[in-house]
Design a protein around this motif. Sequence first.
Motif, mmCIF file in Angstrom:
data_model
loop_
_atom_site.group_PDB
_atom_site.id
_atom_site.type_symbol
_atom_site.label_atom_id
_atom_site.label_comp_id
_atom_site.label_asym_id
_atom_site.label_seq_id
_atom_site.Cartn_x
_atom_site.Cartn_y
_atom_site.Cartn_z
ATOM 1 N N CYS A 273 0.838 -1.205 0.000
ATOM 2 C CA CYS A 273 0.000 0.000 0.000
ATOM 3 C C CYS A 273 0.872 1.255 0.000
ATOM 4 C CB CYS A 273 -0.935 -0.009 1.197
ATOM 5 S SG CYS A 273 -1.979 1.451 1.295
ATOM 6 N N PHE A 274 1.927 1.265 0.832
ATOM 7 C CA PHE A 274 2.847 2.408 0.844
ATOM 8 C C PHE A 274 3.463 2.612 -0.541
ATOM 9 C CE2 PHE A 274 3.748 1.694 5.603
ATOM 10 C CZ PHE A 274 2.676 2.488 5.939
ATOM 11 N N ASN A 275 3.848 1.513 -1.191
ATOM 12 C CA ASN A 275 4.453 1.613 -2.518
ATOM 13 C C ASN A 275 3.458 2.154 -3.545
ATOM 14 O OD1 ASN A 275 6.921 0.683 -1.640
ATOM 15 N ND2 ASN A 275 6.448 -1.439 -2.092
ATOM 16 N N ARG A 276 2.205 1.754 -3.437
ATOM 17 C CA ARG A 276 1.192 2.261 -4.372
ATOM 18 C C ARG A 276 0.928 3.736 -4.136
ATOM 19 N NH1 ARG A 276 -3.345 -1.539 -5.800
ATOM 20 N NH2 ARG A 276 -3.701 0.057 -7.348
ATOM 21 N N LEU A 277 0.947 4.165 -2.875
ATOM 22 C CA LEU A 277 0.757 5.586 -2.578
ATOM 23 C C LEU A 277 1.921 6.423 -3.106
ATOM 24 C CD1 LEU A 277 -0.679 5.435 1.038
ATOM 25 C CD2 LEU A 277 -1.865 6.207 -1.017
ATOM 26 N N LYS A 278 3.109 5.864 -3.087
ATOM 27 C CA LYS A 278 4.278 6.599 -3.584
ATOM 28 C C LYS A 278 4.275 6.729 -5.106
ATOM 29 C CE LYS A 278 7.263 5.596 0.294
ATOM 30 N NZ LYS A 278 8.454 4.889 0.773
ATOM 31 N N HIS B 209 -8.702 2.759 -3.415
ATOM 32 C CA HIS B 209 -9.817 1.931 -2.955
ATOM 33 C C HIS B 209 -10.826 1.690 -4.080
ATOM 34 C CE1 HIS B 209 -12.628 0.118 -0.208
ATOM 35 N NE2 HIS B 209 -13.579 0.923 -0.651
ATOM 36 N N LEU B 210 -11.068 2.698 -4.891
ATOM 37 C CA LEU B 210 -12.056 2.572 -5.964
ATOM 38 C C LEU B 210 -11.534 1.745 -7.136
ATOM 39 C CD1 LEU B 210 -13.617 6.146 -5.974
ATOM 40 C CD2 LEU B 210 -14.598 4.021 -5.073
ATOM 41 N N ARG B 211 -10.236 1.623 -7.272
ATOM 42 C CA ARG B 211 -9.691 0.805 -8.367
ATOM 43 C C ARG B 211 -10.000 -0.611 -8.059
ATOM 44 N NH1 ARG B 211 -3.731 3.325 -9.530
ATOM 45 N NH2 ARG B 211 -4.472 5.287 -10.320
ATOM 46 N N LEU C 204 -7.254 11.608 -0.750
ATOM 47 C CA LEU C 204 -7.726 11.425 -2.126
ATOM 48 C C LEU C 204 -7.035 10.248 -2.798
ATOM 49 C CD1 LEU C 204 -8.066 15.097 -3.373
ATOM 50 C CD2 LEU C 204 -9.890 13.442 -2.999
ATOM 51 N N ALA C 205 -5.737 10.101 -2.574
ATOM 52 C CA ALA C 205 -5.005 8.977 -3.158
ATOM 53 C C ALA C 205 -5.534 7.653 -2.603
ATOM 54 C CB ALA C 205 -3.513 9.118 -2.875
#
Length: 132
Positions: free
Chosen positions: A97-102, A130-132, A124-125
């Motif tokens: 999750c951290f990697n996806r946020l980055k 979450h919506l993906r 927002l990120a």
Amino acid sequence: MILTPGQAGDNPQLLPLLGDIHTIDVDGRRVRVGRVIADKAYTHPSTRTALRQRRVKATIPERVDQIARRKAKGSAGGRPPAFDPDLYKLRNVVERCFNRLKQFRGLATRYAKRAAYHRAEMILACIVLHLR
């Protein structure tokens, strides 16, 4: 989510974060936090004590220096805390999750200089992921 300065430690923020969660509403029923899976930054004895008082189970590996200190005390050092390595493998979800946020450029480079803007951008990120 708690936003802190970059140099702030993670461990002091765990208990305020758990205090903000209280209960989670899942499918119309309320569920309390039952387990924390964390890395070695959260292995301080005071953290473990506070989690025990809240009746939250902890899956946190022990640091090498704490193992050595406990063994040096002999039988007075007590037994090692319970640790389930199979359950700890689930922690990779957090790291992913951290990697996806980055991958959001604005978050990674911290274009937003105000904390409120950065926090809003982070929320927002999270919503987009979450919506993906």
